[in-house]
Enzyme design. Structure first.
Site: not given
Ligand code: VG1
Ligand code: CO
Length: 543
Positions: A22, A114, A277, A279, A281-282, A344, A365, A376, A496
């Site tokens: 990312r 997200h 969100d 994509d 998945d949330r 995570t 999350s 998810k 976090r």
């Molecule tokens: C975050 C969340 C994590 C989730 C990840 C990808 O990661 O805390 O629970 O699996 O995003 O979700 P991080 O490393 O920033 O805490 V998504 O919907 O952004 O693919």
């Molecule tokens: Co997502």
């Protein structure tokens, strides 16, 4: 059509994080950046010639261009076939399903989830394997290694493939099949849930507001909730995907989905509210007058899942990511189920799901899902809630009150400090790693620290070990503080801080979470010195 071999050199920083690579969109659009990474995927996989892949993304800015590059590089690699969502669109769970249902060898998902989109936002790419789930660390490490030694990449000199209508095309020797991004996924949902019962719920006047946040779930939600289940037109809001998500932040939490929260807390609130969100998945779950934390949602779904046809035979086991609250553990205990604690990131659930050790799993999350895919799944979570409510015929607030009365309430909140200087964040973690050895027995803001460790995960299926997955501190009275650095941010470090406390006193189950957690918040500051180190006075985001 000829294959061009382009000389390149390693680009620093192509390390996949919690969920793929990312970066800021303009970094991804920079010379060779995308191409280097895609070539590194082929190398990391040991070659992709002869394979069938799925390709799609969340429709954010650069999605369309990136998809064409991936196709031309897949053709140059000798990939046999790519199944692409129409207009290169696929929600992450729909991509996972397509990989599984079509028996593909893997897939490439274009998304920064997200994170905000647009030219000044973020872009991302991740590789999923044949089980439909995010590649495990053993694979992402090989991909990363390949980014550090790359000298050239190969790409077909070809014009764009028309992805605007379903059908089959050829690109060089490779077949490109363009598919409806929604239909297969919606069909899968019909096999899992009692659509007749949910239809009857809506026919009886039950109201829902689903906020697609201008992101990928709009078409899925409209097709499923409005067209197939009969929710009134307009039940899905912000349902037309846009490349910059309407200028918003497609993260379904009370901060970024504030309009929905205000509506659900207002006088004319619908019975049920949800958001997803970028994509898809949330999920964020709300009832009239109540926000259900993702950790509580996972617990409530686990406690009631057998009301839905797919899970009527019982659950095999449950799992949650380490920072997720212990609410689901209490359900697991009551149901006599194993409950696993993973790092995570969804990739760690894959082995447990593949091995049949768990049926449901989730993260704090706002990610929840089951063994129907290996990602998810936001729309799935909403449907399971609706199926449960259709059977229980009670408001969300009442269901949660009963849940807390039975299992106790894990008050929970997450405080995020964004764009923190990376040096400060790394030093803080490094110092705590040392100091935590002497912490047990000491007090933090008046609370005794009972345990302090750094989470390491030993995968019970393949024996792999993931270390340094977050610092955790157990406090007297069942409190817990977890600190970890985000692996999805693109600017500086995001710290976090996860805060939790179990309450079983029946008279104290309906307090404001921030107030109920105030002693834990104070202990967290005493342990981390975060505000003092960063000069911040408050978190940037509280969820
Ligand atoms: C975050 C969340 C994590 C989730 C990840 C990808 O990661 O805390 O629970 O699996 O995003 O979700 P991080 O490393 O920033 O805490 V998504 O919907 O952004 O693919
Ligand atoms: Co997502």
């Amino acid at each position: 059509m000829s294959i061009e071999t382009v000389a390149t050199q390693p680009i620093p920083g192509q390390k996949p994080g919690t969920s793929g690579l990312r970066k800021q969109t303009r970094v991804f659009m920079g010379p060779h950046f995308l191409e280097n990474y895609v070539q590194a995927i082929w190398t990391g996989l040991g070659g992709a010639a002869g394979t069938t892949l799925v390709l799609g993304g969340d429709g954010r800015y650069f999605n369309d261009r990136a998809a064409q590059v991936v196709l031309r590089m897949a053709a140059a690699e000798g990939v046999s076939k790519v199944i692409v969502g129409q207009d290169a669109i696929l929600s992450t769970p729909a991509a996972s399903h397509l990989i599984r249902s079509r028996g593909a060898d893997g897939g490439i998902i274009l998304s920064a989830s997200h994170n905000p989109g647009g030219h000044d936002g973020d872009f991302g790419l991740k590789y999923n394997g044949a089980n439909g789930g995010p590649a495990p660390e053993s694979v992402t490490e090989k991909i990363f290694a390949a980014t550090k030694t790359i000298t050239e990449y190969r790409i077909l000199a070809a014009i764009d493939v028309d992805l605007s209508t379903p059908g089959t095309h050829r690109m060089g020797d490779m077949e490109v099949e363009v598919v409806d991004p929604v239909a297969d996924y919606a069909d899968l949902m019909e096999t899992l849930f009692d659509f007749d019962a949910i239809r009857a719920l809506f026919a009886g006047g039950f109201t829902i507001c689903f906020d697609a946040m201008h992101a990928v779930t709009g078409p899925y939600a409209k097709a499923i909730f409005e067209d197939r289940l009969g929710a009134p037109a307009g039940s899905v809001v912000n349902g037309t995907p846009s490349p910059d998500f309407g200028g918003g932040h497609p993260d379904p939490n009370p901060i970024w989905a504030k309009d929905l929260v205000d509506r659900m807390m207002g006088p004319d609130a619908p019975d049920f509210g949800a958001a997803s969100d970028g994509d898809g998945d949330r999920n964020m779950i709300m009832g009239r007058g109540i926000y259900v934390t993702p950790s509580d949602s996972l617990a409530a779904l686990a406690a009631n899942a057998t009301l839905a046809p797919a899970y009527a035979g019982g659950l095999k086991g449950l799992a949650r990511s380490m920072p997720t609250s212990g609410a689901v553990d209490r359900v697991a205990e009551a149901l006599g189920l194993d409950c696993y604690e993973t790092p995570t990131g969804w990739k760690f659930f894959g082995n447990l799901l593949d091995a049949g050790k768990i049926t449901l799993c989730g993260e704090e999350s706002a990610g929840t899902s089951s063994d129907h895919v290996r990602e998810k799944d936001g729309v799935w979570a909403v449907l399971l809630w609706l199926n449960i409510l259709a059977q229980k015929k009670q408001p969300v607030a009442e269901l949660m009150a009963e849940h807390w009365a039975k299992f106790g309430r894990n008050y929970y909140t997450r405080h995020d400090y964004e764009a923190v200087d990376t040096g400060i964040a790394d030093t803080m973690v490094a110092e705590m790693r040392v100091r935590m050895r002497d912490m047990p027995g000491r007090k933090a803001a008046g609370l005794r620290i009972e345990s302090a460790d750094e989470f390491a995960y030993h995968d019970p299926v393949d024996g792999s070990v993931a270390e340094k997955q977050g610092l955790r501190f157990g406090l007297e009275g069942g409190g817990r503080v977890v600190v970890r650095l985000s692996g999805t941010g693109t600017v500086g470090a995001t710290v976090r801080v996860y805060l939790e406390r179990l309450e079983t006193d029946p008279g104290k189950l309906h307090e404001d979470p921030q107030e109920a957690l105030a002693p834990i918040v104070a202990a967290a500051e005493a342990i981390t010195g975060l505000k003092q180190r960063t000069g911040r006075t408050a978190p940037d985001v509280i969820t």
